[in-house]
Structures are given as C-alpha cells and as structure tokens.
Design an enzyme around this catalytic site. Structure first.
Site, PDB file in Angstrom:
ATOM      1  N   GLU A  49      -2.620  -1.262   2.450  1.00 60.40           N
ATOM      2  CA  GLU A  49      -1.286  -1.800   2.141  1.00 60.40           C
ATOM      3  C   GLU A  49      -0.365  -0.706   1.622  1.00 60.40           C
ATOM      4  O   GLU A  49       0.816  -0.671   1.965  1.00 60.40           O
ATOM      5  CB  GLU A  49      -1.384  -2.929   1.104  1.00 60.40           C
ATOM      6  N   ARG A  53       2.918  -0.091   3.872  1.00 63.43           N
ATOM      7  CA  ARG A  53       4.181  -0.524   3.262  1.00 63.43           C
ATOM      8  C   ARG A  53       4.916   0.643   2.598  1.00 63.43           C
ATOM      9  O   ARG A  53       6.114   0.812   2.793  1.00 63.43           O
ATOM     10  CB  ARG A  53       3.928  -1.626   2.224  1.00 63.43           C
ATOM     11  N   GLU A 316       4.459 -12.084  12.836  1.00 63.88           N
ATOM     12  CA  GLU A 316       3.822 -11.712  14.120  1.00 63.88           C
ATOM     13  C   GLU A 316       4.391 -12.435  15.349  1.00 63.88           C
ATOM     14  O   GLU A 316       4.494 -11.843  16.430  1.00 63.88           O
ATOM     15  CB  GLU A 316       2.309 -11.941  14.056  1.00 63.88           C
ATOM     16  N   THR A 402       2.684  -0.816  11.728  1.00 61.47           N
ATOM     17  CA  THR A 402       2.307  -2.230  11.721  1.00 61.47           C
ATOM     18  C   THR A 402       3.116  -3.047  10.711  1.00 61.47           C
ATOM     19  O   THR A 402       3.045  -4.266  10.692  1.00 61.47           O
ATOM     20  CB  THR A 402       0.786  -2.386  11.475  1.00 61.47           C
TER      21      THR A 402
HETATM   22  C1  DMJ Z   1       1.797  -7.076   7.559  1.00 60.95           C
HETATM   23  O1  DMJ Z   1       1.607  -6.487   6.321  1.00 60.95           O
HETATM   24  C2  DMJ Z   1       1.315  -6.187   8.661  1.00 60.95           C
HETATM   25  O2  DMJ Z   1       1.886  -6.599   9.850  1.00 60.95           O
HETATM   26  C3  DMJ Z   1      -0.183  -6.149   8.792  1.00 60.95           C
HETATM   27  O3  DMJ Z   1      -0.621  -5.426   9.915  1.00 60.95           O
HETATM   28  C4  DMJ Z   1      -0.792  -7.522   8.824  1.00 60.95           C
HETATM   29  N1  DMJ Z   1       0.048  -8.554   8.443  1.00 60.95           N
HETATM   30  C5  DMJ Z   1       1.140  -8.442   7.542  1.00 60.95           C
HETATM   31  C6  DMJ Z   1       2.164  -9.516   7.788  1.00 60.95           C
HETATM   32  O4  DMJ Z   1       1.665 -10.722   8.190  1.00 60.95           O
END
Ligand code: DMJ
Length: 427
Positions: A49, A53, A316, A402
């Site tokens: 995370e 992030r 998503e 992501t």
């Molecule tokens: C996000 O923090 C990222 O997309 C991660 O890969 C998985 N899911 C959360 C959001 O749902």
C-alpha cells in the site's frame, strides 16, 4: 487502514487535483507534503500500500509537475522500503515499520508467507525509482523477484497467491485474479508497455499466464455471462470479486501485443468481462456493485452472502469502462460510467465527502463512514478520464500504476543509453 505515514488521501490525490486543474487544493496538498509529511512513522505499514499509494502518488506528482520536492520524497520513501527485501530469497515481507526498518509477514498469511499481489506489484514504481535516483538497487530488487517467479514450478501454469519468502516455494494453491493475485498480472503487461515494449520477458510471462487463466479460470454462466472464477487447488469457486473487474481493462490494453490472431479474441474477452461487471452493478438496487458476486446456486452476478453486499467506493469496474472506452469508443461505456456517477451522488455522497455503503441491495442506505484514498486517486480520476479526450494522459505516453497514478513510458532511446553506460562501467 493499512498503517504507513499520515496523509494517504493527500498524497493519493495530488495528481488527480493537478489533472483536474484544482490549483488551490493542489497547492495546499503540496504545502502539506513540504511541511508535514513524516516518512519515519512507527507502526505497521503495508509495503504494497505504501508503494502503490505513496511512492506511486509522489512519482506521478513529480512527473506531472516537475517539482523536485516530490521526486526527493519518493526516493527517500523508496529507500525506507528496502529492508523488507532482506529475506533469504529477496522476496519482501508484507509489513514494514518505516521508522525502525524492521519488517515481518502478515499474521493472517499462512506460514509467514508473502502475497503475490503485494510482492508482484512493485515493478513499475521501483524501475522509476532507479531512473530518478540513478541507484540500480530498486530495479535489482524487482528483477530478482521476477527471476524467482520464472524459475519456480507453476501448477497448471498458474501463480498461487502465497509464497514463502524463506524457501521460495508456494505455500497454498489458491489462485485468484481478484484479491491477493490481481495486480501481479496487471504489472506484467504494464511493465512491458512502460518499457516502450522492450521488456520481452514481462510480455512472455503475461501472455503465458493469460493462457493458463483462460484454460482454468474463465467461465461462462448459464445466462451467458463470462466471469473469472477462483481456483482452489483444482476446485473452482464460482465467485468473482469486485477487485477482479479491473481485468476487463487489463485484457483490453494487452490485446494488441500478443499473437495477432488473438487480438480480437482478447478484445472480445475484455468486453465480455466488463459487461459482466456492469451487470453486477445493474442487478443491484443502488446500481453500485457488491464486493463479490457469484455464479452458483442460481445466482448470476449477484452477491448471495450478506458479508459480500458492501461497496467501499472501489474503482475497478469504472477503470475497465475507461480503458474500454479508449480502446473502442463504444458510447455504452460512457453511459455505464454516468450511471455510476449518478449512483455515487445518490447513495454515497455525505456532507463531508463520499462514504462506502454496507448493502448495495437496499435503498435505505447505511454508510460505513469511510472514504478510502483510492476513491480520490482512482475512482474519480478514471471517471474524469472517461469523459475527457484521449490525449489527456494518452496511452501512447503513460502507464497507470495500480492506484491510477500515471507513470511515463521510458523510451527505448533512454534504455539504450543506460545499457551503454552500464557496459562502459563494467568494462
Ligand atoms: C487499490 O488500492 C488498487 O487498485 C489495488 O490494486 C487493489 N484495490 C484497491 C482499490 O479497490
């Protein structure tokens, strides 16, 4: 929610604020980073995370604005993540204390294992950390993970979700394109794209993994909906998590570079999965999708368990709408995105922001009093991009991590220069 320094929402939203032209808010956020971001916080922080992030957010903020502050903070934070890789295999442990540099595995992960979606979702950011710091260590760490994964035997060509950082062996045979596995696959195709299509190894690994996924996990429901089931040592669980809905977009962006005869097949599969995920929204009362939906006991894209009925502002499904819109320009993706906007406004908006809801199947909404930082970095950014021109953060130049933080494609010419430099140094 996941430990780490304070200010997740600020860091995660820097690029969103900048892209949307919210100058005042962006300047406030930048000032906070300058004066208050503390990268030495003690406590249990998730390596994954913090990487997606914070490192991702700071890197994007740097690439978009050119502000050295963000570059310096990203590299400073990257250095603090390195102790997590001090394991016999170099596979990092999941948890790190940024203050002390100690790291350990999640208590809930069996036998001290590391999670595929966690150690497999570092590549994009770490390659950029090496680019910006001229320190090869970041790239070496992620290349070592890749080397181990290439070597190890894969059951039916699949990648289980749990691996021991001590022995380098799989700990359980549970495979998922949703939680615990998801972004590992995403980072394979994105590593290839971010390398200006030079990282052949990532490309081959992605398409080989896709073949195994198609052979073992992709299913069609009696009602004709295509979905990704989960695999437990050979037995299928006919459930698809909201998290797995990112795969529509992923398969879409990967359609062009596999075998030419499979291009249309991948585009169709991406569209089918995105359609199924839209159905999971459309079949709910609030028009927001549940955390997980099932395809057994007569269910078709609906949650059958009370514990799966919540929606925590996840991106998503909207993410896949955005990718599919850019790839096809079929107006239905904008229509579906707008349905989500209206549902968010109606059910999730609260006085101080937006909140998750506990049950998507009831109109008497119960808020969970939580606005996850990914709502600002991903959900809102993907919606904004869905309704913007394609040249805003064009796929020709950018790859999204992501957490939807845009990272520039590293041009072939730069890679060649680096290779020549490395060669000269070693001579
Ligand atoms: C996000 O923090 C990222 O997309 C991660 O890969 C998985 N899911 C959360 C959001 O749902």
């Amino acid at each position: 929610m996941f430990g780490g320094p304070r200010g997740a929402s600020i860091i995660d939203s820097l690029d969103t604020l900048y892209i949307m032209g919210l100058k005042e808010e962006y300047n406030d956020a930048k000032e906070w980073v300058q004066t208050s971001l503390d990268l030495n916080s003690n406590g249990e922080a998730s390596l994954f995370e913090v990487n997606i992030r914070y490192v991702g957010g700071l890197l994007s903020a740097y690439y978009l604005t050119g502000e050295e502050l963000f570059r310096n903070k990203a590299v400073e934070l990257g250095e603090k993540l390195l102790p997590a890789f001090n394991t016999p295999t170099g596979i990092p442990r999941g948890v790190i204390n940024l203050g002390s540099g100690t790291s350990w595995s999640w208590g809930w992960a069996s036998a001290g294992s590391s999670i595929l979606a966690e150690f497999g979702t570092l590549h994009l950011e770490f390659v950029h950390l090496t680019e910006l710091s001229n320190n090869p260590v970041y790239k070496e760490k992620v290349m070592n993970i890749r080397k181990l994964l290439n070597k190890i035997e894969k059951p039916h060509g699949l990648y289980p979700n749990f691996l021991s950082p001590v022995s380098g062996n799989w700990v359980q045979h549970h495979v998922s394109i949703g939680g615990l596995g998801d972004s590992f696959y995403e980072y394979l195709i994105k590593s290839y794209l971010m390398s200006d299509k030079t990282d052949e190894d990532a490309k081959t690994t992605y398409y080989t993994a896709m073949e195994a996924i198609e052979a073992n996990l992709v299913q069609k429901s009696p009602g004709g909906l295509t979905y990704m089931a989960e695999w437990r040592g050979g037995i299928l669980d006919h459930k698809m998590g909201h998290l797995a809905c990112f795969s529509g977009g992923m398969i879409g962006i990967g359609a062009d570079d596999g075998a030419p005869e499979k291009r249309q097949h991948y585009l169709d599969l991406a569209a089918e999965i995105t359609h199924t995920c839209h159905e999971s929204y459309d079949r709910s009362t609030t028009k927001l999708g549940p955390e997980a939906f099932r395809f057994d006991s007569g269910a078709e894209a609906t949650a059958t368990r009370l514990s799966d009925r919540y929606y925590i502002l996840r991106p998503e499904v909207i993410e896949s709408y955005m990718y599919m819109w850019r790839l096809t320009h079929d107006p239905k993706y904008r229509d579906w995105g707008w349905e989500a906007v209206e549902a968010l406004e109606q059910h999730c908006r609260v006085e101080s922001g937006f909140s998750g809801i506990r049950d998507v199947y009831t109109l008497t909404v119960s808020h969970d009093n939580m606005q996850q930082s990914f709502f600002l970095s991903e959900t809102l950014k993907y919606l904004y991009l869905l309704f913007s021109d394609d040249d805003l953060l064009s796929f020709e130049d950018w790859v999204f991590n992501t957490e939807a933080h845009p990272l520039p494609i590293i041009r072939k010419s730069c890679l060649q220069d680096e290779a020549t430099e490395e060669k000269t140094v070693s001579e």
